[in-house]
Design an enzyme around this catalytic site. Structure first.
Site, PDB file in Angstrom:
ATOM      1  N   ASP A   1       0.811  -1.221   0.000  1.00  8.68           N
ATOM      2  CA  ASP A   1       0.000   0.000   0.000  1.00  8.68           C
ATOM      3  C   ASP A   1       0.844   1.270   0.000  1.00  8.68           C
ATOM      4  O   ASP A   1       0.375   2.319   0.415  1.00  8.68           O
ATOM      5  CB  ASP A   1      -0.957   0.007   1.202  1.00  8.68           C
ATOM      6  CG  ASP A   1      -0.277   0.391   2.505  1.00  8.68           C
ATOM      7  OD1 ASP A   1       0.928   0.121   2.642  1.00  8.68           O
ATOM      8  OD2 ASP A   1      -0.950   0.978   3.372  1.00  8.68           O
ATOM      9  N   GLU A   2       2.087   1.179  -0.454  1.00 10.20           N
ATOM     10  CA  GLU A   2       2.937   2.373  -0.392  1.00 10.20           C
ATOM     11  C   GLU A   2       3.919   2.430  -1.563  1.00 10.20           C
ATOM     12  O   GLU A   2       4.225   1.408  -2.172  1.00 10.20           O
ATOM     13  CB  GLU A   2       3.706   2.404   0.927  1.00 10.20           C
ATOM     14  CG  GLU A   2       4.555   1.178   1.146  1.00 10.20           C
ATOM     15  CD  GLU A   2       5.308   1.203   2.467  1.00 10.20           C
ATOM     16  OE1 GLU A   2       6.104   2.127   2.669  1.00 10.20           O
ATOM     17  OE2 GLU A   2       5.101   0.281   3.253  1.00 10.20           O
TER      18      GLU A   2
HETATM   19  P1  TTP Z   1       0.526  -0.482   6.883  1.00 11.94           P
HETATM   20  O1  TTP Z   1       0.642   0.597   5.852  1.00 11.94           O
HETATM   21  O2  TTP Z   1       1.654  -0.673   7.835  1.00 11.94           O
HETATM   22  O3  TTP Z   1      -0.764  -0.240   7.787  1.00 11.94           O
HETATM   23  P2  TTP Z   1      -2.209   0.301   7.369  1.00 11.94           P
HETATM   24  O4  TTP Z   1      -2.244   0.768   5.951  1.00 11.94           O
HETATM   25  O5  TTP Z   1      -3.221  -0.731   7.734  1.00 11.94           O
HETATM   26  O6  TTP Z   1      -2.411   1.516   8.374  1.00 11.94           O
HETATM   27  P3  TTP Z   1      -1.740   2.981   8.298  1.00 11.94           P
HETATM   28  O7  TTP Z   1      -2.889   3.923   8.097  1.00 11.94           O
HETATM   29  O8  TTP Z   1      -1.092   3.155   9.634  1.00 11.94           O
HETATM   30  O9  TTP Z   1      -0.755   2.983   7.163  1.00 11.94           O
HETATM   31  O10 TTP Z   1       0.281  -1.874   6.186  1.00 11.94           O
HETATM   32  C1  TTP Z   1      -0.466  -2.021   4.983  1.00 11.94           C
HETATM   33  C2  TTP Z   1      -1.305  -3.280   5.043  1.00 11.94           C
HETATM   34  O11 TTP Z   1      -0.464  -4.420   5.262  1.00 11.94           O
HETATM   35  C3  TTP Z   1      -2.315  -3.296   6.174  1.00 11.94           C
HETATM   36  O12 TTP Z   1      -3.542  -2.673   5.830  1.00 11.94           O
HETATM   37  C4  TTP Z   1      -2.481  -4.756   6.448  1.00 11.94           C
HETATM   38  C5  TTP Z   1      -1.150  -5.374   6.096  1.00 11.94           C
HETATM   39  N1  TTP Z   1      -0.371  -5.665   7.329  1.00 11.94           N
HETATM   40  C6  TTP Z   1      -0.475  -6.937   7.896  1.00 11.94           C
HETATM   41  O13 TTP Z   1      -1.157  -7.811   7.359  1.00 11.94           O
HETATM   42  N2  TTP Z   1       0.234  -7.202   9.039  1.00 11.94           N
HETATM   43  C7  TTP Z   1       1.019  -6.266   9.656  1.00 11.94           C
HETATM   44  O14 TTP Z   1       1.626  -6.556  10.708  1.00 11.94           O
HETATM   45  C8  TTP Z   1       1.112  -4.949   9.060  1.00 11.94           C
HETATM   46  C9  TTP Z   1       1.943  -3.873   9.708  1.00 11.94           C
HETATM   47  C10 TTP Z   1       0.396  -4.699   7.904  1.00 11.94           C
HETATM   48 MG    MG Z   2      -0.756   2.041   5.183  1.00 13.48          MG
END
Ligand code: TTP
Ligand code: MG
Length: 374
Positions: free
Chosen positions: A104-105
C-alpha cells in the site's frame, strides 16, 4: 536537489473492506484471524478500532478483549492486491522514477518539480486523484530523501500531507520515538532504550563511534538516519536476480497460523514487487530460522514462471509444513523468488510451447495455467 514523495494508504485492508461494505461505516473494523479461535493476529484495523488500542500484529484474542463490539473480518488478499495494482498505476503517473515500498505504499522521485511548494501541490493532486478514482484515503510525506519522506507520510495519518524541507529534517525527526526510523525494529528499539535513548533527538547527539561499537555498521546508519540523512536513489532495479523479504517475530513462536499469516503477507509483498517490474518467477525458496539460530532453506522450482500470488503461497505453505514438526520455536521466516523472467518473455515462451492460438490467450488465463502444487 532531490525531492522524494512517499505515499501510504490509510488502514489499507480495513479501508478497502469499508468501501466494499458501506454498513461498516463508523464502526470499529478489525481485519485478521477469527477471534472465535483465539489464535492468530490482527492484520490491520480502522482508525475507530485504534482508539481502543488495537493495532497490527496484536493477538486477535487481545484485540477482542479491547474491542468486543468491533466487526471482525478475515483478510481477502486477492482483493487487496487487485486494488493495490490500480493504486500503483495512479502513483506511477506522477513520476517516472518510482519504487514500490509494499502493498500500500510507494516512493516517487518528484525532483522535477524544483521546489517544495510545487511538491505540496503534487501531493494534494495525488491524494485527490486516489480518492476520486478509488474512494480510499492516503497520507503523503515529502522530503529530501526516502527516509524523511517515509517518516513524514506517517506523521499526520489519516489523510494527511507533511512536507519536510532538507534544512528542517533533523528538527522534525528529533522529538519522535526512535522506532519511527526505518531500520529500527523492536530489538534495536529495546537496545537503544536500554542505553537511555528513546527519541531520535537523543540519537542525533549520541556519539556515532559508541553506537558503532554496539551496533556495528548499523550504528553508523542509525546516527545518519537520526540526522535526516538518507538515500535519494529509488527504483532502478536493473538485472534483478532475486526478490525476497524476511521478518523476525517480535517473540519466537510455534503458532502455525501466525507463521502462515506472515508468510502470506510476505508473498503478497513479493508479488507486488515482481509485478511492479513486470517480472515472473520460477524458483521459490523459504528460509526458517529457529530460536537457537539454526537456519534452513527449502526450494521448489515450478515448470513455468508465474507472478500468481495464490501459486506462490501454495508453494510456500507446502515448503513450510515440515518445519512445523520441529519442537523449536521459529524466530525468523523469509521468502525469496529467483529465476526471474520478464512477463512478456515468459508469455512468448509459454506461447511457443503451446499451440499458436493458445498464445493469443490473455495474461490472466496464462497465469491460471501456472502449475499448482498440492
Ligand atoms: P501499513 O501501511 O503498515 O498499515 P495500514 O495501511 O493498515 O495503516 P496505516 O494507516 O497506519 O498505514 O500496512 C499495509 C497493510 O499491510 C495493512 O492494511 C495490512 C497489512 N499488514 C499486515 O497484514 N500485518 C502487519 O503486521 C502490518 C503492519 C500490515
Ligand atoms: Mg498504510
Amino acid at each position: 536537489m532531490a525531492i522524494i514523495l512517499h505515499v501510504d494508504m490509510d488502514c489499507f485492508f480495513a479501508a478497502v473492506e469499508e468501501r466494499e461494505n458501506p454498513e461498516y461505516a463508523g464502526k470499529s473494523l478489525i481485519i485478521g484471524a477469527d477471534p472465535a479461535f483465539s489464535r492468530g493476529v490482527v492484520s490491520t484495523c480502522n482508525y475507530p478500532a485504534r482508539t481502543f488500542g488495537v493495532h497490527s500484529a496484536m493477538p486477535i484474542s487481545k484485540a477482542y478483549r479491547l474491542c468486543p463490539d468491533g466487526i471482525y473480518v478475515r483478510p481477502r488478499f486477492e482483493l487487496y492486491s487487485k486494488v493495490s495494482r490500480k493504486l500503483k498505476m495512479i502513483f506511477k503517473t506522477y513520476a517516472s522514477v518510482y519504487e514500490s515500498g509494499g502493498i500500500d505504499e510507494a516512493y516517487l522521485d518528484i525532483s522535477y518539480v524544483g521546489d517544495y511548494e510545487r511538491a505540496l501541490d503534487v501531493a494534494r493532486r495525488l491524494q485527490k486523484h486516489v480518492f476520486e478514482a478509488e474512494k480510499l484515503t492516503c497520507s503523503v510525506g515529502v522530503g529530501p530523501n526516502t527516509l524523511v519522506a517515509k517518516v513524514a507520510s506517517d506523521f499526520q495519518k489519516p489523510n494527511g500531507i507533511t512536507v519536510v524541507r532538507e534544512e528542517d529534517a533533523a528538527a522534525f525527526l528529533a522529538p519522535l520515538p526512535v522506532r519511527k526510523l526505518l531500520g529500527v525494529g523492536p530489538r534495536t528499539e529495546e537496545k537503544l532504550n536500554e542505553l537511555g535513548i528513546t527519541t531520535v533527538g537523543q540519537l542525533q547527539t549520541s556519539d556515532s563511534r559508541a553506537l558503532s561499537s554496539i551496533f556495528g555498521k548499523h550504528g553508523r546508519y542509525l546516527h545518519a538516519a537520526a540526522c535526516g540523512i538518507g538515500s535519494t536513489h529509488i527504483g532502478g532495479h536493473h538485472d534483478v536476480k532475486s526478490i525476497g523479504a524476511q521478518r523476525t517475530f517480535f517473540s519466537d513462536t510455534r503458532d502455525t497460523e501466525k507463521i502462515l499469516s506472515l508468510m502470506g503477507k510476505l508473498c503478497a509483498e513479493l508479488v507486488e514487487q515482481a509485478r511492479d517490474q513486470s517480472l515472473c518467477f520460477k524458483t521459490v525458496t523459504i528460509v526458517v530460522r529457529y530460536e537457537d539460530f539454526a537456519t534452513f532453506n527449502k526450494s521448489f522450482t515450478l515448470k513455468f514462471a508465474t507472478d500468481d500470488e495464490g501459486v506462490l503461497f501454495r508453494v510456500v505453505r507446502k515448503l513450510s509444513i515440515p518445519f512445523f514438526q520441529d519442537s523449536r520455536k521459529i524466530r525468523l521466516i523469509g521468502v525469496r523468488v529467483t529465476q526471474l523472467y520478464k512477463m512478456e518473455e515468459e508469455q512468448e515462451r509459454l506461447g511457443n510451447w503451446m499451440s499458436n492460438d493458445m498464445s493469443e490467450m490473455s495474461n490472466r488465463k496464462l497465469r491460471a495455467l501456472a502449475p499448482r502444487i498440492r
